[in-house]
Design a protein around this motif. Structure first.
Motif, short mmCIF file in Angstrom:
data_model
loop_
_atom_site.label_atom_id
_atom_site.label_comp_id
_atom_site.label_asym_id
_atom_site.label_seq_id
_atom_site.Cartn_x
_atom_site.Cartn_y
_atom_site.Cartn_z
N ALA A 182 -10.92 -3.02 18.15
CA ALA A 182 -10.52 -3.36 19.52
C ALA A 182 -11.23 -2.48 20.53
O ALA A 182 -11.74 -2.95 21.54
CB ALA A 182 -9.01 -3.22 19.67
N ILE A 183 -11.31 -1.18 20.24
CA ILE A 183 -11.97 -0.27 21.18
C ILE A 183 -13.47 -0.54 21.20
O ILE A 183 -14.08 -0.67 22.26
CB ILE A 183 -11.70 1.20 20.79
CG1 ILE A 183 -10.23 1.52 20.95
CG2 ILE A 183 -12.54 2.15 21.64
CD1 ILE A 183 -9.86 2.91 20.55
N ASN A 184 -14.06 -0.68 20.02
CA ASN A 184 -15.49 -0.87 19.96
C ASN A 184 -15.92 -2.18 20.59
O ASN A 184 -17.00 -2.27 21.18
CB ASN A 184 -15.95 -0.80 18.50
CG ASN A 184 -17.44 -0.58 18.40
OD1 ASN A 184 -18.19 -1.50 18.14
ND2 ASN A 184 -17.87 0.65 18.66
N ALA A 185 -15.08 -3.19 20.47
CA ALA A 185 -15.45 -4.49 21.03
C ALA A 185 -15.08 -4.61 22.50
O ALA A 185 -15.20 -5.69 23.07
CB ALA A 185 -14.78 -5.60 20.24
N LEU B 153 -5.48 -4.97 23.99
CA LEU B 153 -5.85 -3.65 23.49
C LEU B 153 -4.60 -2.84 23.18
O LEU B 153 -4.50 -2.19 22.14
CB LEU B 153 -6.69 -2.93 24.55
CG LEU B 153 -7.06 -1.49 24.25
CD1 LEU B 153 -8.13 -1.42 23.20
CD2 LEU B 153 -7.54 -0.79 25.50
N ARG B 154 -3.64 -2.90 24.08
CA ARG B 154 -2.41 -2.12 23.88
C ARG B 154 -1.62 -2.64 22.71
O ARG B 154 -0.92 -1.89 22.05
CB ARG B 154 -1.59 -2.13 25.16
CG ARG B 154 -2.29 -1.42 26.31
CD ARG B 154 -1.40 -1.21 27.48
NE ARG B 154 -1.25 -2.40 28.30
CZ ARG B 154 -2.11 -2.78 29.24
NH1 ARG B 154 -3.19 -2.05 29.47
NH2 ARG B 154 -1.91 -3.87 29.93
N ALA B 155 -1.75 -3.95 22.41
CA ALA B 155 -1.08 -4.49 21.23
C ALA B 155 -1.69 -3.94 19.95
O ALA B 155 -1.06 -3.95 18.90
CB ALA B 155 -1.16 -6.00 21.23
N SER B 156 -2.93 -3.44 20.03
CA SER B 156 -3.56 -2.83 18.86
C SER B 156 -3.34 -1.33 18.82
O SER B 156 -4.02 -0.63 18.08
CB SER B 156 -5.06 -3.15 18.85
OG SER B 156 -5.25 -4.51 18.61
N GLY B 157 -2.46 -0.82 19.62
CA GLY B 157 -2.06 0.57 19.49
C GLY B 157 -2.86 1.55 20.31
O GLY B 157 -2.95 2.72 19.97
N VAL B 158 -3.47 1.13 21.39
CA VAL B 158 -4.20 2.06 22.25
C VAL B 158 -3.45 2.18 23.58
O VAL B 158 -3.14 1.17 24.20
CB VAL B 158 -5.64 1.59 22.52
CG1 VAL B 158 -6.40 2.63 23.30
CG2 VAL B 158 -6.35 1.26 21.23
N ASN B 159 -3.18 3.39 23.97
CA ASN B 159 -2.49 3.60 25.23
C ASN B 159 -3.53 3.73 26.33
O ASN B 159 -3.98 4.83 26.65
CB ASN B 159 -1.62 4.85 25.13
CG ASN B 159 -0.90 5.14 26.42
OD1 ASN B 159 -0.92 4.33 27.34
ND2 ASN B 159 -0.27 6.30 26.48
N TYR B 160 -3.96 2.62 26.87
CA TYR B 160 -5.03 2.67 27.88
C TYR B 160 -4.72 1.63 28.94
O TYR B 160 -4.89 0.43 28.72
CB TYR B 160 -6.38 2.39 27.22
CG TYR B 160 -7.58 2.69 28.09
CD1 TYR B 160 -7.97 4.00 28.32
CD2 TYR B 160 -8.33 1.67 28.65
CE1 TYR B 160 -9.07 4.28 29.10
CE2 TYR B 160 -9.44 1.94 29.43
CZ TYR B 160 -9.80 3.26 29.64
OH TYR B 160 -10.90 3.54 30.41
N THR C 283 -2.86 -1.73 13.90
CA THR C 283 -3.33 -3.10 14.10
C THR C 283 -2.33 -3.85 14.96
O THR C 283 -1.17 -3.47 15.06
CB THR C 283 -3.47 -3.85 12.76
OG1 THR C 283 -2.22 -3.80 12.09
CG2 THR C 283 -4.57 -3.29 11.92
N GLY C 284 -2.81 -4.90 15.56
CA GLY C 284 -1.92 -5.75 16.34
C GLY C 284 -2.08 -7.18 15.88
O GLY C 284 -3.19 -7.62 15.61
N ASP C 285 -0.98 -7.91 15.79
CA ASP C 285 -1.08 -9.33 15.46
C ASP C 285 -0.64 -10.16 16.66
O ASP C 285 -0.37 -9.62 17.74
CB ASP C 285 -0.25 -9.64 14.21
CG ASP C 285 1.19 -9.21 14.34
OD1 ASP C 285 1.63 -9.04 15.50
OD2 ASP C 285 1.88 -9.05 13.33
N CYS C 286 -0.57 -11.45 16.46
CA CYS C 286 -0.24 -12.32 17.59
C CYS C 286 1.14 -12.01 18.16
O CYS C 286 1.35 -12.09 19.37
CB CYS C 286 -0.29 -13.77 17.14
SG CYS C 286 -1.94 -14.36 16.90
#
Lengths: 231, 187, 382
Positions: C225-228, C235-242, C267-270
């Protein structure tokens, strides 16, 4: 955690609540159509303001203060072409984002409402099939000559000619503007009066300054003359 | 982290240039990928924006002081170029941006693809390829993205002239009308 | 992750006679939220290859904007992501304000925040409705969502004159002040909104069908998620606090107390993406309440001329749009027109990971995954 199907059951309860509630509360209705309004209260687009208090939140068809559909040209009280405010400066034509305005400047000057000779638009066409109602022309106009109309019933069987609105159809009186956008029109009039006053004050100040300067010059000249005389 | 700035990049890679006016680091064509990998490793984990900028050939007049000590105006021809601009941020350290530029000529424009380093460049580099005609070396899937495959030319270039393919409509605009008439002749 | 080649070879080794089925989903497919095509290769029902194809709505917005003055391209920004015209306006105004250095009056700053958060409500509520629509629940949840959205659009219409193409922000402030009573009506709406959210959560969040269709579907790891360059709720659903409202604190976001919802895992799902949006709506309501309580009286726009010539400079302004980071990159060359005008569209860049999330899943899941990304084709194609 819970029995299988419990979540679905809960959801069903919500839809049931909404279904029954919609008979009692208008905000539970998912579609608001024209039918639940009395026929005589349908907004007719012109002069249909103000509405009853509190109706606006639910009613999407209300014609409001800032409603904007297509531009119109303003003229002051009197014959439209004698009191037209537009001086064909073509700023709006240049700034119009979708380029829907077409202006041809007149060759000779004509007196405007203030009795000042000015150019006027010989042609002023707006292609409303292109216009996107963005109001940029209104904002850039230095003469408060073009404002937004709230007329939206413009359907025509003729695609090309019918949607090209000519100058004479665009011309609307200031009174009409006051009727459809009372607040905005009042503010605009106030601003115009203030601008005019400021302009006149400036002119007067400049004239006085020039006069004072001339007097001072005359006095200096007289003094010099007097001095010469004594010598 | 104070290391996340352009100074540390310039110290590590002296061949990179700092453009003060644009606030950007100009990457040397030879090792753009190496620098990008180093940047990723040092914490610039997020590449936000990738785009191209087209500069036509221009004649600039600049004042210089000649040997006699007089100032004179000398015209100089600045070659046209295309910049590929990258905006980097750090998500881990919440800093940024660091602006990178790859410079290339307008004819046969090529640049080093940074997609293997940051996946976010993928679609954006394709867009630059599509609209500016910059060939990205090492891009895994370089195709047109917004225009269709058979399209010719690169519309975002400043000297691009649009083809005549309008549906005929009556219009009062002289310019468009002329175009229509031109179209009529062709038809 | 199962890759295309592996799966196919495995089947062939077992001696089964199979061939891949190629389907072009779109451009006019009800699930694709506009004119968008997914060229998929299917092995049975499993997606083994997916290529997003778009550009059908391309109008070269950037080139248009480079040929007109700064102010004139403001109405065109409305049409990027037509659900969120207010935030699009703000991003452009923010970038241009860096060029001309104008002070935004206090009241305008507050109104900007109010408009942006209302826009976030509009976007998320619509997204959730469409997302459930993609799952197959045609109608009901979407209609409830649209009912609430319409109430907010009424507010927009009263303030700006248009429901969707608001064109309300100006460099240095806003076009006009809100009409009398508008703030009270907004307060009323904001007070009632949590009740709607409660009901909506009750309707959806425990529904077994939604849980089984969305949980574990379309996994997106934090690294990818970050790299893409994925941004926003995804992004936040994938665990990044940004969240740029916290990171950049543009406008006056540093004055409000709100939390940034993000998931715990890697990871984050739907389902995560869906829930993050539900939670974000509650935070938006919290911001709205504070902003509506503190809003001062005063001017609405700073001193800016309609047509201006900024000094040559390059700026990049970005805001946290409802869909992700919306950025505007402007190069001024000292004329009234921008030399380069670039939009960083969150919808487009979030699509980078569509293929990665769909591979190995079922074809029906691809539809949900696309729905959970939240794209608007007006912004993808520009």
């Amino acid at each position: 955690m819970s029995i299988l199907g419990g979540g679905i059951f809960k959801g069903m309860a919500v839809t049931l609540r909404n279904f029954i509630g919609s008979y009692f509360y208008k905000e539970r209705l998912t579609t608001n159509d024209y039918e639940w309004r009395a026929k005589d209260k349908l907004p007719q687009s012109i002069g249909d303001y103000p509405k009853e208090e509190g109706e606006q939140l639910r009613d999407t068809t209300t014609v409001n203060h800032y409603s904007r559909n297509f531009p119109m040209l303003l003229h002051d009280t009197g014959e439209p072409m004698d009191t037209i405010r537009c001086v064909a400066c073509q700023i709006c034509e240049r700034e119009c984002p979708p380029q829907c305005i077409y202006i041809e400047k007149s060759t000779e000057k004509k007196e405007n409402a203030d009795g000042k000779p000015q150019f006027y638009p010989a042609k002023f066409d707006i292609d409303v099939s292109v216009c996107m109602s963005c109001q940029i022309c209104v904002e850039v106009c230095p003469f408060d000559a073009i404002v937004m109309n709230s007329q939206f019933e413009l359907s025509t069987p003729n695609r090309f000619g019918g949607l090209l609105v000519r100058r004479d159809d665009l011309l609307k009186s200031n009174d009409y503007y006051h009727k459809i956008h009372p607040q905005e029109a009042a503010a605009r009039d106030q601003k115009m009066v203030a601008d005019k006053a400021a302009k006149e004050a400036k002119k007067k100040a400049a004239a006085e300054k020039a006069k004072a300067a001339a007097e001072a010059r005359a006095a200096a000249a007289a003094e010099a003359e007097a001095k010469e005389d004594t010598e | 982290m104070s290391e996340l700035c352009h100074e540390s990049l310039l110290k590590e890679f002296p061949e990179a240039q700092w453009d003060e006016a644009a606030g950007a680091v100009i990457l040397p064509a030879a090792n753009a990928r190496t620098i990008a990998e180093w940047l990723l490793a040092s914490g610039w984990d997020y590449c936000s924006n990738v785009t191209g900028v087209d500069y036509l050939e221009v004649e600039v007049k600049e004042k210089i002081t000649n040997d006699a000590g007089e100032t004179e105006t000398v015209p100089r021809i600045e070659a046209g170029r295309i910049d590929v601009v990258y905006h980097l941020y750090s998500m881990a350290n919440k800093t940024g941006p660091l602006v990178l530029k790859q410079r290339t000529g307008r004819e046969g424009a090529t640049a080093e693809s940074l997609t293997p380093v940051w996946r976010s460049c993928d679609l954006q580099e394709r867009e630059v390829y599509d609209l500016f005609g910059v060939d990205f070396k090492g891009h895994p899937d370089q195709r047109r993205i917004l225009m269709w495959d058979e399209f010719e030319g690169h519309p975002m270039r400043r000297d691009y002239t649009e083809p005549f393919d309008y549906e005929w409509e009556p219009t009062p605009h002289a310019e468009i009308l002329a175009k229509h008439q031109r179209g009529k002749v062709i038809v | 992750m199962i890759t295309a080649a592996l799966n196919y070879e495995l089947l062939q080794q077992e001696g089964l006679e199979t061939s891949l089925l190629e389907i072009s989903m779109g451009p006019h497919h009800p699930s694709t939220h506009g004119v968008f095509r997914m060229d998929v290769k299917l092995d049975g029902e499993t997606v083994v290859e997916l290529r997003p194809v778009f550009g059908y709505l391309h109008r070269n917005h950037e080139k248009l904007a480079e040929n007109m003055t700064y102010l004139s391209s403001m109405p065109f920004t409305d049409r990027l992501d037509y659900f969120n015209s207010m935030t699009n306006n703000w991003a452009y105004a923010l970038a241009a304000e860096k060029l001309i250095e104008v002070e935004v009056p206090e009241r305008a700053e507050y109104l900007r925040v109010i408009m942006a958060e209302l826009t976030r409500l509009v976007n998320h509520v619509t997204l959730v409705g469409f997302f459930i629509n993609d799952l197959g629940a045609l109608g009901t949840p979407l209609m409830y969502a649209f009912r609430e959205r319409e109430k907010i659009l009424d507010l927009f219409e009263q303030a700006s004159g248009a429901r969707m193409m608001c064109n309300y922000f100006r460099f240095g402030g806003l076009r006009n002040d809100v009409p009398e009573g508008w703030l009270d009506r907004t307060r009323e709406l904001v007070d009632r909104f949590p009740a709607f959210l409660d009901e909506y959560e009750q309707l959806l969040c425990e529904n077994e069908i939604i849980l089984s269709r969305t949980q574990g579907v379309g996994n997106l790891s934090r690294e990818l998620a970050i790299n893409a360059g994925v941004t926003g709720p995804m992004l936040r659903a994938s665990g990044v606090n940004y969240d740029l409202r916290k990171v950049d604190a543009y406008g006056i976001y540093d004055r409000f107390k709100f939390r940034v919802p993000y998931t715990d895992g890697d990871t984050g799902d739907c389902y995560d993406r869906f829930m993050i949006r539900m939670l974000e709506m509650r935070e938006s309501v919290a911001i709205l309440k504070q902003a509506l309580a503190d809003i001062p009286e005063g001017d609405i726009i700073g001193k800016v001329s309609k047509v201006f010539k900024p000094k040559p400079a390059e700026v990049y302004g970005r805001i946290e749009g409802p869909k992700g980071e919306l950025g505007f990159y402007l190069i001024a060359d000292g004329t009234t027109k921008p030399y380069r005008y670039r939009v960083r569209p969150p919808s487009l860049i979030n699509l980078t990971v569509l293929r990665d999330m769909c591979l190995g899943g079922k074809i029906a899941d691809a539809v949900i995954i696309l729905g959970s990304i939240d794209i608007v084709l007006g912004e993808v194609d520009r």
